[in-house]
Design a protein around this motif. Sequence first.
Motif, short mmCIF file in Angstrom:
data_model
loop_
_atom_site.label_atom_id
_atom_site.label_comp_id
_atom_site.label_asym_id
_atom_site.label_seq_id
_atom_site.Cartn_x
_atom_site.Cartn_y
_atom_site.Cartn_z
N LEU A 40 82.77 19.51 43.53
CA LEU A 40 82.82 18.44 42.43
C LEU A 40 81.28 18.90 41.63
O LEU A 40 81.00 18.07 40.72
CB LEU A 40 82.60 17.07 43.00
N LYS A 43 81.74 19.79 37.96
CA LYS A 43 81.85 18.77 36.95
C LYS A 43 80.83 18.31 36.58
O LYS A 43 80.40 17.91 35.37
CB LYS A 43 82.88 17.70 37.65
N PHE A 44 79.75 17.93 37.64
CA PHE A 44 78.37 17.39 37.37
C PHE A 44 77.69 18.56 36.35
O PHE A 44 76.85 18.00 35.59
CB PHE A 44 77.79 16.87 38.65
N GLU A 46 78.53 20.64 34.44
CA GLU A 46 79.30 20.81 33.08
C GLU A 46 78.87 19.46 32.35
O GLU A 46 78.37 19.37 31.20
CB GLU A 46 80.57 20.73 33.24
N PHE A 47 78.93 18.36 32.94
CA PHE A 47 78.68 17.14 32.32
C PHE A 47 77.01 17.01 31.93
O PHE A 47 76.69 16.66 30.81
CB PHE A 47 78.84 15.84 33.41
N ASP A 287 83.54 6.38 38.30
CA ASP A 287 83.39 6.35 36.70
C ASP A 287 82.18 5.80 36.31
O ASP A 287 81.49 6.09 35.24
CB ASP A 287 84.58 5.79 36.26
N TYR A 290 79.01 7.96 36.34
CA TYR A 290 79.00 8.85 35.27
C TYR A 290 78.66 8.09 33.97
O TYR A 290 77.84 8.46 33.23
CB TYR A 290 80.11 9.72 35.05
#
Length: 320
Positions: A40, A43-44, A46-47, A287, A290
Amino acid sequence: MVQFAPGFGQRFIVTVDTEEEFDWRRPLDRTSHGLKHVPLLAKFQEFCEGQAVAPVYLVDYPIATCPRAAEVLREPLASGRAEVGVQLHPWVSPPFDEDLSEFNSFSGNLPATLEREKFARLYEAITANLGAAPLSYRAGRYGVGPNTHRVLKEFGVPIDTSARSLFDYSATGGANFRDLPLKPWWIDEERSLMELPLTTVFWGPLRGAGSWLYPRLWRAPRIRGAMSRFGLLERIPMTPEGVSIGEAIRGADIALDLGLPVIVLSFHSPSLGTGYTPYVRSEDDLDALYDWWRRIFAHLASRNVRPTSNREIMDAAALA
């Protein structure tokens, strides 16, 4: 205090305590942990890239020796889209020559030779497996000690970010950061090692007395909670873990008004999955985490506060 080049302005940096999953409610041990959340991190990352933010991954031994972590982090580190630092959790970092205890969970309490050896093996694992030299250090549980900074200077790590200003961990054997500054300072006369404290501020009309008043309310949580609810005094660490976005925005504004050159944001990597920390128990919680980051980034941008990195921080200090 550290002076920065005139054009540096006020900035923020995102630090990630990148560590194994373990049950925070139970005594520490050497084996009862997992690494399920490691994928995971992609994903962070990329964010953060979508927000033009280069996060600093403060990596401990189980992460540094995890092949999946290397797959996720090696390329962003090589391209400068992220940075790496050291985070020493002595209870999972070899050699295991100390008794397992709460006192010894603060690495600064270990004998100097053992603290150095644990750091050296972790540093070497990071450079070998992640392909980048660490630029910063955070002791697990913020557990710096009298020999820590000597080790950092030996290995050429220019930034320590272990100090959690306005917090006191001495009751369980840790360090007392209660009276330390909020702004960065030089640890040594040569100005080769900087302390970049995690950002925490007092908010409310009683914040001027916060350093004196807040510790005296520690054994009176109901009074402390009431003062927070009525907006009289609140201690706000800059993290999405247990801090609402409203509180964080108030904290950021106080930090900027105080003239802090760098706001240090932090959280623990297992919060990127559900059920690994007390702060993220459901998909809705994830959610919300983020969303917290989106909103704090947007607020800081509205205040003309740009992201920065360890490398930029040291360069700006050198040019001051």
